[in-house]
Design a protein around this motif. Structure first.
Motif, short mmCIF file in Angstrom:
data_model
loop_
_atom_site.label_atom_id
_atom_site.label_comp_id
_atom_site.label_asym_id
_atom_site.label_seq_id
_atom_site.Cartn_x
_atom_site.Cartn_y
_atom_site.Cartn_z
N LEU A 86 -7.86 1.75 14.80
CA LEU A 86 -5.96 1.70 15.48
C LEU A 86 -5.84 3.37 15.90
O LEU A 86 -4.73 3.40 16.55
CB LEU A 86 -5.26 2.37 13.88
CG LEU A 86 -3.85 3.01 13.40
CD1 LEU A 86 -3.05 1.66 13.99
CD2 LEU A 86 -4.09 3.21 11.85
N LEU A 87 -6.83 3.98 15.80
CA LEU A 87 -6.61 5.19 16.44
C LEU A 87 -6.44 5.05 18.07
O LEU A 87 -6.11 5.41 18.55
CB LEU A 87 -7.28 6.44 16.14
CG LEU A 87 -7.26 7.26 15.56
CD1 LEU A 87 -7.76 8.58 14.83
CD2 LEU A 87 -5.54 7.74 15.52
N ALA A 88 -7.27 4.47 18.32
CA ALA A 88 -7.72 3.91 19.56
C ALA A 88 -6.55 3.22 20.40
O ALA A 88 -6.01 3.39 21.37
CB ALA A 88 -9.22 3.06 19.94
N CYS A 89 -6.07 2.26 19.77
CA CYS A 89 -4.64 1.95 20.39
C CYS A 89 -3.57 2.61 20.06
O CYS A 89 -2.82 2.53 21.65
CB CYS A 89 -4.23 0.22 19.38
SG CYS A 89 -3.33 -0.15 19.71
N HIS A 102 -1.72 3.11 2.29
CA HIS A 102 -0.88 4.43 3.01
C HIS A 102 -1.98 4.86 3.61
O HIS A 102 -2.01 5.85 4.50
CB HIS A 102 -1.55 5.21 0.99
CG HIS A 102 -0.44 4.70 0.07
ND1 HIS A 102 1.35 4.17 0.35
CD2 HIS A 102 -1.24 4.36 -1.24
CE1 HIS A 102 0.76 4.13 -1.07
NE2 HIS A 102 -0.15 3.59 -1.57
N ILE A 103 -2.04 4.10 4.89
CA ILE A 103 -2.53 4.26 6.39
C ILE A 103 -1.17 5.60 7.01
O ILE A 103 0.20 5.20 7.45
CB ILE A 103 -3.00 3.43 6.97
CG1 ILE A 103 -4.41 2.42 6.72
CG2 ILE A 103 -2.96 3.97 8.49
CD1 ILE A 103 -4.84 0.94 7.37
N VAL A 104 -1.61 6.75 7.62
CA VAL A 104 -0.80 7.31 8.20
C VAL A 104 -1.56 7.98 9.73
O VAL A 104 -3.02 8.51 9.05
CB VAL A 104 -0.44 9.06 7.30
CG1 VAL A 104 -0.23 9.80 8.30
CG2 VAL A 104 0.25 9.06 6.09
N THR A 161 5.80 4.30 20.12
CA THR A 161 4.52 4.65 20.00
C THR A 161 4.23 3.60 18.55
O THR A 161 3.37 2.04 19.07
CB THR A 161 3.64 5.45 19.48
OG1 THR A 161 4.07 6.43 21.08
CG2 THR A 161 2.53 5.45 19.33
N GLU A 162 4.37 3.27 17.21
CA GLU A 162 4.59 2.62 15.89
C GLU A 162 5.12 1.32 16.56
O GLU A 162 4.32 -0.15 16.39
CB GLU A 162 5.01 3.33 15.05
CG GLU A 162 4.95 2.15 13.95
CD GLU A 162 6.26 2.28 13.07
OE1 GLU A 162 6.01 2.36 12.01
OE2 GLU A 162 6.20 4.51 12.98
N GLY A 209 -1.16 -1.21 15.10
CA GLY A 209 -0.80 -1.26 13.98
C GLY A 209 0.22 -2.61 13.44
O GLY A 209 0.00 -2.36 12.29
N GLN A 210 0.38 -3.42 14.51
CA GLN A 210 1.54 -4.45 14.26
C GLN A 210 1.28 -5.60 13.45
O GLN A 210 1.46 -6.21 12.84
CB GLN A 210 2.06 -4.96 14.96
CG GLN A 210 3.87 -3.24 15.76
CD GLN A 210 4.53 -3.97 14.65
OE1 GLN A 210 4.27 -4.33 14.25
NE2 GLN A 210 4.85 -2.08 14.82
#
Length: 178
Positions: free
Chosen positions: A75-78, A123-125, A146-147, A153-154
């Protein structure tokens, strides 16, 4: 990369995808196997094999990668690549960035201790600390965009479908219903 260079790089791709939407369908794949003993699964990654195993909360000894942590890393990479692309497109110069993804899982769910306990990372932030001159409005737009365009993330919005079969045998579909 500045917005002009990014637009020039992406313009022919966008034109192709507008003319032929099927050309935009891009295959992704990952491969893994049980090459090591124990309750592990080795995933072939860009930097070499990564052996995942049980988290300490579910009986592991902490010597193997945790798939939940790997999920947050993906998720962070993307998110990081997407944010940097969006910032370039919006003309927001970034001097530096620090990104973090945090969440938790309830081990009772994955161990079957409590049928009502959730299974999965909850609860991912994603938190991004930028060194830039953008105002609050631009930062809000950067976060929302970005989201919206972060593929990983999607992807977390829809559960994966699992298919299990015996080598050489017919596949048995296992539909996951949330």
């Amino acid at each position: 990369m500045d917005s002009t260079t990014l637009r020039e790089l992406q313009a022919p791709l966008k034109a192709t995808y507008r003319a032929d939407p099927s050309a935009a369908r891009t295959a992704l794949a990952a491969r893994a196997d049980y090459r090591d003993a124990g309750i592990t699964c080795t995933v072939d990654g860009w930097a070499g094999p990564v052996r995942a195993g049980l988290h300490a909360a579910t009986g592991g000894d902490g010597s193997d990668a945790c798939s939940g942590d790997m999920l947050l890393q993906a998720l962070l990479a993307c998110a990081g690549v997407t944010l940097r692309s969006v910032a370039a497109a919006l003309g927001i110069p970034l001097r530096s960035a620090s990104l973090a993804a945090d969440g938790f899982f309830d081990a009772r769910g994955t161990l079957g201790v409590d049928r009502d306990a959730p299974i999965g990372v909850q609860h991912i932030v994603v938190t991004v600390d930028l060194d830039c001159d953008a105002d609050d409005g631009a930062l809000d737009r950067l976060a929302r965009t970005t989201e919206k365009y972060c593929v990983v993330g999607q992807s977390l919005r829809e559960p994966a479908r699992f298919v299990v079969h015996r080598s050489g045998g017919p596949a048995q579909r296992m539909d996951h219903e949330g």
